[in-house]
Design a protein around this motif. Structure first.
Motif, PDB file in Angstrom:
ATOM      1  N   SER A 290       0.829  -1.212   0.000  1.00 46.83           N
ATOM      2  CA  SER A 290       0.000   0.000   0.000  1.00 46.83           C
ATOM      3  C   SER A 290       0.860   1.258   0.000  1.00 46.83           C
ATOM      4  N   GLY A 291       0.243   2.340  -0.398  1.00 46.72           N
ATOM      5  CA  GLY A 291       0.912   3.635  -0.381  1.00 46.72           C
ATOM      6  C   GLY A 291      -0.111   4.747  -0.324  1.00 46.72           C
ATOM      7  N   SER A 292       0.288   5.881   0.230  1.00 50.81           N
ATOM      8  CA  SER A 292      -0.621   7.027   0.310  1.00 50.81           C
ATOM      9  C   SER A 292       0.174   8.321   0.306  1.00 50.81           C
ATOM     10  N   TYR A 293      -0.488   9.371  -0.135  1.00 50.49           N
ATOM     11  CA  TYR A 293       0.066  10.726  -0.061  1.00 50.49           C
ATOM     12  C   TYR A 293      -1.055  11.614   0.458  1.00 50.49           C
ATOM     13  N   GLY A 294      -0.906  12.061   1.689  1.00 52.21           N
ATOM     14  CA  GLY A 294      -1.992  12.827   2.300  1.00 52.21           C
ATOM     15  C   GLY A 294      -1.486  13.787   3.345  1.00 52.21           C
ATOM     16  N   TRP A 295      -2.283  13.945   4.398  1.00 54.11           N
ATOM     17  CA  TRP A 295      -1.982  14.900   5.455  1.00 54.11           C
ATOM     18  C   TRP A 295      -1.793  14.159   6.773  1.00 54.11           C
ATOM     19  N   ASP A 296      -0.792  14.607   7.537  1.00 53.67           N
ATOM     20  CA  ASP A 296      -0.650  14.054   8.882  1.00 53.67           C
ATOM     21  C   ASP A 296      -1.885  14.466   9.675  1.00 53.67           C
ATOM     22  N   LYS A 297      -2.476  13.515  10.382  1.00 52.61           N
ATOM     23  CA  LYS A 297      -3.698  13.799  11.131  1.00 52.61           C
ATOM     24  C   LYS A 297      -3.423  14.611  12.392  1.00 52.61           C
ATOM     25  N   ASN A 298      -2.156  14.680  12.825  1.00 49.29           N
ATOM     26  CA  ASN A 298      -1.755  15.553  13.929  1.00 49.29           C
ATOM     27  C   ASN A 298      -1.021  16.762  13.364  1.00 49.29           C
ATOM     28  N   PRO A 299      -1.274  17.959  13.887  1.00 51.53           N
ATOM     29  CA  PRO A 299      -0.596  19.136  13.358  1.00 51.53           C
ATOM     30  C   PRO A 299       0.796  19.316  13.948  1.00 51.53           C
ATOM     31  N   ARG A 300       1.590  20.157  13.331  1.00 54.76           N
ATOM     32  CA  ARG A 300       2.807  20.666  13.952  1.00 54.76           C
ATOM     33  C   ARG A 300       2.482  22.046  14.524  1.00 54.76           C
ATOM     34  N   TYR A 301       3.252  22.456  15.509  1.00 57.26           N
ATOM     35  CA  TYR A 301       3.015  23.758  16.138  1.00 57.26           C
ATOM     36  C   TYR A 301       4.242  24.637  15.942  1.00 57.26           C
ATOM     37  N   VAL A 302       4.055  25.694  15.169  1.00 54.74           N
ATOM     38  CA  VAL A 302       5.121  26.651  14.903  1.00 54.74           C
ATOM     39  C   VAL A 302       5.014  27.771  15.925  1.00 54.74           C
ATOM     40  N   LYS A 303       6.128  28.047  16.610  1.00 55.37           N
ATOM     41  CA  LYS A 303       6.107  28.980  17.741  1.00 55.37           C
ATOM     42  C   LYS A 303       6.669  30.337  17.352  1.00 55.37           C
ATOM     43  N   SER A 304       6.119  31.352  17.978  1.00 52.85           N
ATOM     44  CA  SER A 304       6.630  32.719  17.871  1.00 52.85           C
ATOM     45  C   SER A 304       6.310  33.426  19.181  1.00 52.85           C
ATOM     46  N   GLY A 305       6.925  34.597  19.401  1.00 51.35           N
ATOM     47  CA  GLY A 305       6.627  35.304  20.642  1.00 51.35           C
ATOM     48  C   GLY A 305       7.680  36.344  20.994  1.00 51.35           C
ATOM     49  N   TYR A 306       7.595  36.834  22.213  1.00 49.88           N
ATOM     50  CA  TYR A 306       8.545  37.840  22.682  1.00 49.88           C
ATOM     51  C   TYR A 306       8.691  37.703  24.195  1.00 49.88           C
ATOM     52  N   ALA A 307       9.760  38.304  24.697  1.00 50.66           N
ATOM     53  CA  ALA A 307      10.043  38.300  26.134  1.00 50.66           C
ATOM     54  C   ALA A 307       9.921  39.702  26.680  1.00 50.66           C
ATOM     55  N   LYS A 308       9.202  39.850  27.779  1.00 52.10           N
ATOM     56  CA  LYS A 308       9.043  41.132  28.448  1.00 52.10           C
ATOM     57  C   LYS A 308      10.115  41.219  29.529  1.00 52.10           C
ATOM     58  N   LYS A 309      10.921  42.294  29.495  1.00 56.55           N
ATOM     59  CA  LYS A 309      12.048  42.411  30.416  1.00 56.55           C
ATOM     60  C   LYS A 309      11.760  43.460  31.486  1.00 56.55           C
ATOM     61  N   GLY A 310      12.453  43.317  32.563  1.00 54.57           N
ATOM     62  CA  GLY A 310      12.312  44.260  33.670  1.00 54.57           C
ATOM     63  C   GLY A 310      13.474  44.102  34.626  1.00 54.57           C
ATOM     64  N   LEU A 311      13.548  45.001  35.605  1.00 56.87           N
ATOM     65  CA  LEU A 311      14.623  44.930  36.590  1.00 56.87           C
ATOM     66  C   LEU A 311      14.457  43.707  37.491  1.00 56.87           C
ATOM     67  N   PHE A 312      15.590  43.160  37.887  1.00 57.84           N
ATOM     68  CA  PHE A 312      15.571  42.010  38.775  1.00 57.84           C
ATOM     69  C   PHE A 312      14.871  42.351  40.084  1.00 57.84           C
ATOM     70  N   ASN A 313      15.113  43.577  40.586  1.00 62.70           N
ATOM     71  CA  ASN A 313      14.473  44.053  41.817  1.00 62.70           C
ATOM     72  C   ASN A 313      13.866  45.427  41.548  1.00 62.70           C
ATOM     73  N   PRO A 314      12.617  45.487  41.118  1.00 57.99           N
ATOM     74  CA  PRO A 314      11.998  46.782  40.769  1.00 57.99           C
ATOM     75  C   PRO A 314      11.935  47.748  41.950  1.00 57.99           C
ATOM     76  N   ALA A 315      11.977  47.262  43.179  1.00 59.67           N
ATOM     77  CA  ALA A 315      11.902  48.136  44.358  1.00 59.67           C
ATOM     78  C   ALA A 315      13.178  48.927  44.576  1.00 59.67           C
ATOM     79  N   ASN A 316      14.287  48.550  43.942  1.00 54.43           N
ATOM     80  CA  ASN A 316      15.566  49.248  44.125  1.00 54.43           C
ATOM     81  C   ASN A 316      16.192  49.499  42.760  1.00 54.43           C
ATOM     82  N   PRO A 317      15.603  50.415  41.961  1.00 57.52           N
ATOM     83  CA  PRO A 317      16.040  50.599  40.576  1.00 57.52           C
ATOM     84  C   PRO A 317      17.441  51.176  40.433  1.00 57.52           C
ATOM     85  N   LEU A 318      17.991  51.844  41.478  1.00 57.65           N
ATOM     86  CA  LEU A 318      19.292  52.493  41.362  1.00 57.65           C
ATOM     87  C   LEU A 318      20.448  51.600  41.785  1.00 57.65           C
TER      88      LEU A 318
END
Length: 523
Positions: A290-318
């Motif tokens: 047998s042979g077939s050419y079709g679609w995988d019944k499970n999807p792949r997940y392509v990731k994207s995004g971003y990182a939000k940054k901040g001070l390690f200790n916001p209470a002491n910014p200086l």
């Protein structure tokens, strides 16, 4: 999505209209497909349809020559059959977090199947209604089958919603790639119960020594998967797909926030899945290519995004020892379906009370999750001492080729049935760049025995993941009160194995004991 639904409904409507027209108006004089299927041998035992048997059996039962004229008249008349079942299952499991018993499963299903045959025409409509207390997403009505079949002496064609099963494996999928599966429910379900139909066209040609079939699936049906744990209300479900809550960095763990999106599913004519199989029936062996050419019944997940940054200790910014670090990672998972190819061979070799089953398949172009989530550039950008948000670059899923192999043996003697299998899953071009191992192996065993003139049945079945030792097993005792009424008491048990990485590790929370009652009717 609306476009897919519109064309799918038109396809099914056309199939049902043709069904009624040909069955009632244009009966033909060719032989029934069931008579031809009888030449097929053991390799077609997994074909779920015994479709044309009703009309041909009636003709055979008439028997005597003196009634031959009446037989011909009767064979042209439509023969209707109605069957179905009502089934209810309720189970309990131990909630380790809250230290109490709770429903592990609670569902009631009513299924009805209507069949009509008239000489060379056959049609079937099968539907089910389900109420599921524990898994409300499954509650509702579904159309299981709705197709028309026309049969000639050497060929037949089926059009509509139908279930197509290939291969010799029991519980594993190698060459059986055409029908999707429902993985949203586990407790007390067999493999056949989890199989989803496809809207397809199936053409078969018959010979004494072989059968050829060609299949086209113009409307894509994906696997039905559990929800991700981060989706709204998913953690109230019995089972969900877990995702990492944090990303580890040298200074600690960074929380991850997820969003799920979806690309357009295959819907064009050029997206049609195609498959073909040659089945040979020789003395001492049945085998198929047998042979077939079709679609995988499970999807792949392509990731994207971003990182939000901040001070390690916001209470002491200086403070000079207060660097900018990632505070949260915002990640989008985009669901995408993609093409794969399959080439396979399966065989059944009877030897007295024993049948040896063999099956292997090459699957080309399947995607797997990369070993490292972020690219090296993104990791370095996260370490930079700037307050700016960082765009993340994720390593994409990687395309690999699989070799799937299975060997099994069945033994039936008197009231005993024994089945054992070994399944091997290899990544051929593994370069230590994906998360899953190169090799995965499974051993399965199924034992059953009947008593009291086959009214009482004890059975046990299980699968062991030999990589990590996780297991899945089912134990049951069933009693047939009458030919139509059956009760069963059983349990589904899952274990994590070691390291918690096994294929069944995530299911250990849903182990349950259940009671099932079934009423079957036919007229």
């Amino acid at each position: 999505m609306n476009t897919i639904r519109k064309y799918r409904q038109a396809f099914l409507s056309g199939a049902i209209i043709c069904l009624l027209f040909f069955v009632l108006m244009l009966p033909c004089s060719a032989q029934e497909a069931a008579g031809i299927d009888g030449k097929a041998g053991t390799a077609q035992a997994t074909d779920t349809s015994s479709d044309g048997e009703t009309a041909s059996q009636i003709n055979d039962d008439l028997g005597d020559d003196e009634f031959s004229i009446d037989s011909e008249d009767d064979s042209a008349k439509p023969v209707f059959t109605l069957s179905g079942k009502i089934e209810t299952l309720h189970g309990v499991r131990w909630n380790g977090t809250e230290k109490k018993l709770e429903y592990g499963s609670s569902r009631s299903i009513a299924q009805v199947k209507g069949e009509v045959s008239a000489d060379s025409s056959y049609a079937v409509i099968s539907a089910a209604a389900e109420y599921n207390y524990r898994n409300p997403a499954r509650t509702g009505f579904r159309l299981n089958e709705a197709y028309y079949r026309y049969s000639s002496e050497i060929w037949d064609i089926s059009v509509g919603r139908q279930v197509i099963a290939w291969g010799q494996a029991d519980g594993f999928r190698l060459t059986d790639v055409l029908s999707a599966r429902d993985s949203s429910e586990f407790i007390g379900l067999s493999g056949d119960d989890a199989r989803l139909p496809s809207d397809s066209v199936r053409l078969r040609f018959f010979h004494d020594l072989f059968t050829f079939e060609a299949i086209a699936v113009p409307f894509f049906t994906p696997n039905k998967l559990p929800r991700f744990g981060f989706e709204d209300g998913a953690k109230n479900d019995l089972y969900y797909i877990d995702t990492p809550d944090a990303y580890k960095m040298p200074f600690g763990s960074v929380p991850i926030r997820y969003t799920k999106t979806q690309s357009a599913k295959p819907k064009m004519f050029t997206d049609t899945e195609v498959a073909a199989r040659f089945s040979f029936f020789l003395p001492g062996i049945d085998f198929s290519v047998s042979g077939s050419y079709g679609w995988d019944k499970n999807p792949r997940y392509v990731k994207s995004g971003y990182a939000k940054k901040g001070l390690f200790n916001p209470a002491n910014p200086l403070s000079p020892l207060n660097p900018y670090i990632p505070k949260e990672l915002y990640t989008t998972l985009n669901e995408e379906y993609y093409r794969i190819g399959m080439a396979g061979i399966d065989a059944a070799i009877p030897a007295g009370d024993v049948t040896i089953r063999l099956e292997t398949a090459w699957v080309g172009g399947r995607y797997f999750e990369p070993k490292n989530l972020l690219t090296e550039k993104s990791v370095n950008d996260l370490k930079k001492q700037t307050p700016d948000d960082v765009t993340l670059e994720f390593n994409a899923p990687l395309k690999k080729h699989q070799l799937l192999m299975l060997a099994g043996v069945d033994w039936i003697k008197s009231s005993w049935t024994l089945s054992a299998q070994y399944f091997e899953d290899l990544i051929l071009n593994h370069k230590d760049d994906i998360e899953r191992p190169m090799h995965k192996g499974f051993v399965s065993l199924n034992v059953s025995k009947t008593f009291l003139r086959d009214t009482l049945k004890l059975s046990a079945s299980g699968v062991v993941d030999i990589n990590y030792g996780s297991t899945s097993s089912t134990y049951s005792v069933s009693y047939a009160l009458t030919d139509n009424i059956n009760f069963a008491l059983g349990g589904d048990v899952y274990t994590k194995g070691y390291d918690g990485k096994g294929d069944f590790a995530a299911l250990h929370k849903i182990s349950a004991i259940w009671l099932k009652g079934t009423f079957i009717f036919s007229r």
